[in-house]
Design a protein around this motif. Sequence first.
Motif, short mmCIF file in Angstrom:
data_model
loop_
_atom_site.label_atom_id
_atom_site.label_comp_id
_atom_site.label_asym_id
_atom_site.label_seq_id
_atom_site.Cartn_x
_atom_site.Cartn_y
_atom_site.Cartn_z
N ARG A 273 0.83 -1.20 0.00
CA ARG A 273 0.00 0.00 0.00
C ARG A 273 0.87 1.25 0.00
NH1 ARG A 273 -1.88 -0.06 4.89
NH2 ARG A 273 -3.48 -1.63 4.51
N ALA A 274 1.96 1.24 0.76
CA ALA A 274 2.85 2.40 0.81
C ALA A 274 3.48 2.65 -0.56
CB ALA A 274 3.93 2.18 1.86
N MET A 275 3.84 1.58 -1.29
CA MET A 275 4.39 1.76 -2.63
C MET A 275 3.36 2.40 -3.55
SD MET A 275 5.52 -0.96 -5.55
CE MET A 275 3.83 -0.89 -6.18
N HIS A 276 2.10 1.97 -3.47
CA HIS A 276 1.06 2.56 -4.31
C HIS A 276 0.88 4.05 -4.01
CE1 HIS A 276 0.11 -1.50 -5.54
NE2 HIS A 276 -0.85 -1.08 -6.32
N GLU A 277 1.03 4.41 -2.76
CA GLU A 277 0.88 5.83 -2.41
C GLU A 277 2.01 6.67 -2.99
OE1 GLU A 277 0.69 5.69 1.82
OE2 GLU A 277 -1.41 5.04 1.87
N ARG A 278 3.15 6.05 -3.27
CA ARG A 278 4.27 6.78 -3.87
C ARG A 278 4.18 6.82 -5.39
NH1 ARG A 278 7.06 3.59 0.00
NH2 ARG A 278 7.78 2.16 -1.65
N CYS A 279 3.31 6.00 -5.98
CA CYS A 279 3.19 5.96 -7.44
C CYS A 279 2.36 7.14 -7.94
CB CYS A 279 2.51 4.65 -7.88
SG CYS A 279 3.54 3.18 -7.66
N SER A 280 2.68 7.58 -9.16
CA SER A 280 1.94 8.68 -9.76
C SER A 280 0.56 8.21 -10.23
CB SER A 280 2.72 9.24 -10.96
OG SER A 280 2.78 8.26 -12.00
N THR A 281 -0.33 9.16 -10.47
CA THR A 281 -1.66 8.83 -10.97
C THR A 281 -1.58 8.12 -12.31
OG1 THR A 281 -2.57 10.78 -9.85
CG2 THR A 281 -3.89 9.81 -11.60
N GLU A 282 -0.63 8.52 -13.17
CA GLU A 282 -0.49 7.90 -14.49
C GLU A 282 -0.06 6.44 -14.38
OE1 GLU A 282 -0.36 7.46 -18.70
OE2 GLU A 282 -1.46 8.71 -17.27
N THR A 283 0.89 6.17 -13.48
CA THR A 283 1.33 4.78 -13.28
C THR A 283 0.18 3.90 -12.79
OG1 THR A 283 3.64 5.36 -12.87
CG2 THR A 283 2.85 3.30 -11.90
N LEU A 284 -0.60 4.43 -11.85
CA LEU A 284 -1.74 3.66 -11.34
C LEU A 284 -2.80 3.47 -12.43
CD1 LEU A 284 -2.11 5.27 -7.81
CD2 LEU A 284 -1.11 3.06 -8.37
N ARG A 285 -3.00 4.49 -13.27
CA ARG A 285 -4.00 4.37 -14.34
C ARG A 285 -3.59 3.31 -15.35
NH1 ARG A 285 -4.91 5.76 -19.42
NH2 ARG A 285 -2.82 6.65 -19.64
N LEU A 286 -2.30 3.27 -15.71
CA LEU A 286 -1.85 2.27 -16.67
C LEU A 286 -1.95 0.86 -16.10
CD1 LEU A 286 1.29 4.03 -18.18
CD2 LEU A 286 -0.92 3.68 -19.28
N ARG A 287 -1.75 0.74 -14.79
CA ARG A 287 -1.82 -0.59 -14.18
C ARG A 287 -3.26 -1.03 -14.00
NH1 ARG A 287 -3.36 -4.54 -12.68
NH2 ARG A 287 -2.63 -5.95 -11.03
N TYR A 288 -4.13 -0.16 -13.54
CA TYR A 288 -5.49 -0.56 -13.18
C TYR A 288 -6.55 -0.08 -14.17
CZ TYR A 288 -3.17 -1.89 -8.88
OH TYR A 288 -2.32 -2.47 -7.97
N HIS A 289 -6.11 0.54 -15.27
CA HIS A 289 -7.00 0.90 -16.38
C HIS A 289 -8.10 1.87 -15.98
CE1 HIS A 289 -4.88 -2.66 -17.59
NE2 HIS A 289 -5.63 -3.43 -16.83
N GLY A 290 -7.83 2.72 -15.03
CA GLY A 290 -8.83 3.69 -14.63
C GLY A 290 -8.57 4.19 -13.23
N PRO A 291 -9.51 4.96 -12.65
CA PRO A 291 -9.33 5.48 -11.30
C PRO A 291 -9.15 4.34 -10.30
CG PRO A 291 -11.18 6.55 -12.40
CD PRO A 291 -10.77 5.40 -13.26
N VAL A 292 -8.25 4.54 -9.34
CA VAL A 292 -7.98 3.54 -8.32
C VAL A 292 -8.83 3.85 -7.10
CG1 VAL A 292 -6.22 2.49 -6.86
CG2 VAL A 292 -5.65 3.25 -9.18
N GLY A 293 -9.59 2.87 -6.65
CA GLY A 293 -10.45 3.06 -5.49
C GLY A 293 -9.77 2.64 -4.21
N ASP A 294 -10.44 1.80 -3.45
CA ASP A 294 -9.94 1.35 -2.16
C ASP A 294 -8.76 0.41 -2.36
OD1 ASP A 294 -9.53 0.57 0.39
OD2 ASP A 294 -11.45 -0.43 0.67
N ALA A 295 -7.56 0.89 -2.01
CA ALA A 295 -6.35 0.09 -2.22
C ALA A 295 -6.36 -1.19 -1.40
CB ALA A 295 -5.12 0.91 -1.89
N ASP A 296 -6.86 -1.12 -0.16
CA ASP A 296 -6.87 -2.30 0.69
C ASP A 296 -7.66 -3.44 0.05
OD1 ASP A 296 -5.35 -1.05 2.53
OD2 ASP A 296 -6.96 -0.62 3.93
N ARG A 297 -8.78 -3.09 -0.60
CA ARG A 297 -9.66 -4.13 -1.16
C ARG A 297 -8.98 -4.89 -2.28
NH1 ARG A 297 -12.84 -3.93 -5.44
NH2 ARG A 297 -12.66 -1.67 -5.58
N TYR A 298 -8.44 -4.17 -3.27
CA TYR A 298 -7.86 -4.91 -4.40
C TYR A 298 -6.49 -5.46 -4.09
CZ TYR A 298 -5.57 -0.42 -5.60
OH TYR A 298 -4.85 0.75 -5.58
N LEU A 299 -5.71 -4.80 -3.23
CA LEU A 299 -4.41 -5.34 -2.89
C LEU A 299 -4.53 -6.62 -2.06
CD1 LEU A 299 -2.19 -2.21 -2.11
CD2 LEU A 299 -1.94 -3.85 -3.98
#
Length: 431
Positions: A273-299
């Motif tokens: 979760r801490a790594m995801h918080e350091r990632c940019s919005t673009e990196t998260l969008r490319l990985r999850y194909h859209g807005p990232v919601g509750d990190a705990d749920r999908y992680l």
Amino acid sequence: MSRDMSEVMNTRNCGPAHHRWHPNTLAARCAAAFRSWWERRHGGAPPAHDTGDAAPPDAAAERVLWRMRTTVRDEPGSLAALCTALAERRVDILSLQTHPLGEDTVDEFLLRAPADTDLTAAVSLAGGRDTWTERADAHDLVDAPTRVLGLAARTAADTAELPLALRQLLGRCTIRSQPSAPASGAAAAGAVPAEGFLEGTVLRLRAPEGEVLTVERPYLPFTPTEFARARALVDLDARLGPRMPRGRDVLTLPEGREVSVRRADTGDLAAARAMHERCSTETLRLRYHGPVGDADRYLNHLLSPRFGRTLLAQTGTGRVVALGHLLWDGDETEVALIVEDAWQRRGIGGRLLTRLVSMAAEAGCSQVYAVTQASNTGMVAAMRGLGLPLDYQIEEGTLVVTADLDAVPAPRGREYGEDADRYPAPRPATS
């Protein structure tokens, strides 16, 4: 004085006389005498190939392995009738298992038969019905107890092996895991008794964490014997509790820095979760194909060994900088990567992907696919870097890249992390 072996004594007419036979004639007469003796002793001529003549017409014909199931009445002589019908067509029975069904019995065979044999027609004439056949391979030659013990050993070593072991135990099937409390609010686990549930081509089992494992095989109903075997494997998994190989490998980056790679599970949730918080919005969008919601749920889902395997890369201080996932998606396998922005373009993603693909090959997967954005050049480059045959499908900006794993050497019985060379990189396919 010695005589030539072709000389014989002729006592007809004028008394004893010597006659010299041609060697070929003598050999023919000896063969005829042997044939006559065999016929008197055994009531029939010996097989032609026993006398040096040509082999039977089908002896050199291609013979292939088959798995076959057929249902017969549970009564004396039913199995003998099946075996006789197969023997008349020169079919070898390599193994046999029986699955009692009350008044009926399902007989499961491993056969070696001439390529043009109509197995269904043969057993139908002998009383078999609902017959199913499938081409087998050399892996099916392992006897059933040995194979089951091997699957139990793999399951005991790694929690993530349970879905794969069930798939190998039950044949071609789709396995899905559902949470004990779905979003709809219905208690899925409560609908399945502790001992599990079997209905035709679907069986459901309670997994250790309370979720429900659903196994579907639409082409062939499960038998009570198969259900009992699957339940025993799940019970073994529950008794052993969470477990995972703990080895690690060290990767040396181009600039000389080192990161270690190891298996991850839900115990690494906070660091992921801490790594995801350091990632940019673009990196998260490319990985999850859209807005990232509750990190705990999908992680929590991605890190669970029940749904696949995860590798993480971390620095010497324990900071997680990349995650790679190998996800069991029904009867398919997905790979996914995310690398923290500050650590991109250093080869970490490609190294993780190489190891994930080798793990998929070791697990018996024939393909893996990655779902990404068409603009994600890093993921596309990593897939191309595998050196494997790739298939590209794109629709509305979403790209699905599928890699064929036939060219990957698949080691058996190895644990990740014991040695950097235990999972070799995929080799380029040859034309």
